[in-house]
Design a protein around this motif. Structure first.
Motif, mmCIF file in Angstrom:
data_model
loop_
_atom_site.group_PDB
_atom_site.id
_atom_site.type_symbol
_atom_site.label_atom_id
_atom_site.label_comp_id
_atom_site.label_asym_id
_atom_site.label_seq_id
_atom_site.Cartn_x
_atom_site.Cartn_y
_atom_site.Cartn_z
ATOM 1 N N GLN A 192 -32.982 9.209 12.080
ATOM 2 C CA GLN A 192 -33.187 9.859 13.564
ATOM 3 C C GLN A 192 -33.415 8.703 14.373
ATOM 4 O O GLN A 192 -33.232 9.603 15.791
ATOM 5 C CB GLN A 192 -35.278 10.640 12.816
ATOM 6 N N GLU A 193 -33.942 7.775 14.537
ATOM 7 C CA GLU A 193 -33.582 6.865 15.453
ATOM 8 C C GLU A 193 -32.178 6.749 16.177
ATOM 9 O O GLU A 193 -32.150 6.666 17.794
ATOM 10 C CB GLU A 193 -33.905 5.918 15.252
ATOM 11 N N ALA A 194 -31.321 7.001 14.929
ATOM 12 C CA ALA A 194 -29.817 6.586 15.699
ATOM 13 C C ALA A 194 -29.560 8.590 16.090
ATOM 14 O O ALA A 194 -28.279 8.554 16.867
ATOM 15 C CB ALA A 194 -28.886 5.943 14.540
ATOM 16 N N LYS A 195 -30.169 9.325 15.786
ATOM 17 C CA LYS A 195 -29.615 10.304 16.274
ATOM 18 C C LYS A 195 -28.221 10.943 15.271
ATOM 19 O O LYS A 195 -27.085 11.636 15.609
ATOM 20 C CB LYS A 195 -29.493 11.163 17.355
ATOM 21 N N VAL A 196 -28.633 10.393 14.090
ATOM 22 C CA VAL A 196 -27.382 10.464 13.020
ATOM 23 C C VAL A 196 -27.424 12.075 12.522
ATOM 24 O O VAL A 196 -28.750 11.884 11.625
ATOM 25 C CB VAL A 196 -27.067 9.712 12.461
ATOM 26 N N ALA A 249 -22.570 5.536 4.972
ATOM 27 C CA ALA A 249 -22.013 5.616 6.497
ATOM 28 C C ALA A 249 -21.185 5.858 7.037
ATOM 29 O O ALA A 249 -20.243 5.123 6.858
ATOM 30 C CB ALA A 249 -22.698 4.288 7.460
ATOM 31 N N ILE A 250 -20.680 7.048 7.190
ATOM 32 C CA ILE A 250 -19.700 7.197 7.674
ATOM 33 C C ILE A 250 -19.373 7.717 9.313
ATOM 34 O O ILE A 250 -20.345 7.336 9.954
ATOM 35 C CB ILE A 250 -19.580 9.423 7.399
ATOM 36 N N MET A 251 -18.176 6.690 9.525
ATOM 37 C CA MET A 251 -17.476 6.335 10.929
ATOM 38 C C MET A 251 -17.392 7.425 11.723
ATOM 39 O O MET A 251 -16.414 6.415 12.324
ATOM 40 C CB MET A 251 -17.520 4.413 10.516
ATOM 41 N N LEU A 306 -22.166 10.306 10.374
ATOM 42 C CA LEU A 306 -22.562 10.912 9.375
ATOM 43 C C LEU A 306 -23.526 9.796 8.081
ATOM 44 O O LEU A 306 -22.655 8.885 8.159
ATOM 45 C CB LEU A 306 -21.969 11.468 8.998
ATOM 46 N N LEU A 307 -24.716 10.327 7.660
ATOM 47 C CA LEU A 307 -25.502 9.580 7.150
ATOM 48 C C LEU A 307 -25.827 10.252 5.434
ATOM 49 O O LEU A 307 -26.024 10.847 5.750
ATOM 50 C CB LEU A 307 -27.248 9.141 7.488
#
Length: 97
Positions: free
Chosen positions: A57-61, A85-87, A37-38
């Motif tokens: 969008q590129e990372a599908k997040v 950025a949530i990992m 999640l961003l």
């Protein structure tokens, strides 16, 4: 409007080592494919938002806009932040609610 719940979850994620903040760290996390999640500060500049939305969008997040830059930084125990950025999938679910 974001609640204290978001600040609490961000603080927990930071302490658990499951959150990355700061310009270089967030971009690196998105490019690594480990981001769940961003979070973008509601008062981040339009140029910053545009670039981060593109990378997400590129990372599908998924992306959410909550808190201000100062509130994001305070929740994480750091200086003001434009993005986090949530990992971890569980922290991401907690923040999306």
């Amino acid at each position: 409007m974001a609640s204290n719940k978001h600040s609490f979850a961000l603080g927990l994620a930071q302490k658990a080592g499951k959150a990355m903040s700061g310009d270089v760290a967030v971009r690196g996390a998105l490019k690594s494919g480990k981001t769940e999640l961003l979070i973008i500060a509601a008062d981040a500049s339009e140029a910053t938002k545009k670039e981060l939305y593109f990378l997400a969008q590129e990372a599908k997040v998924d992306v959410i806009e909550i808190l201000t830059r100062a509130e994001l930084g305070y929740a994480m125990g750091k200086a003001p932040r434009a993005a986090v950025a949530i990992m971890d999938v569980n922290f991401a679910k907690m923040l999306k609610q």
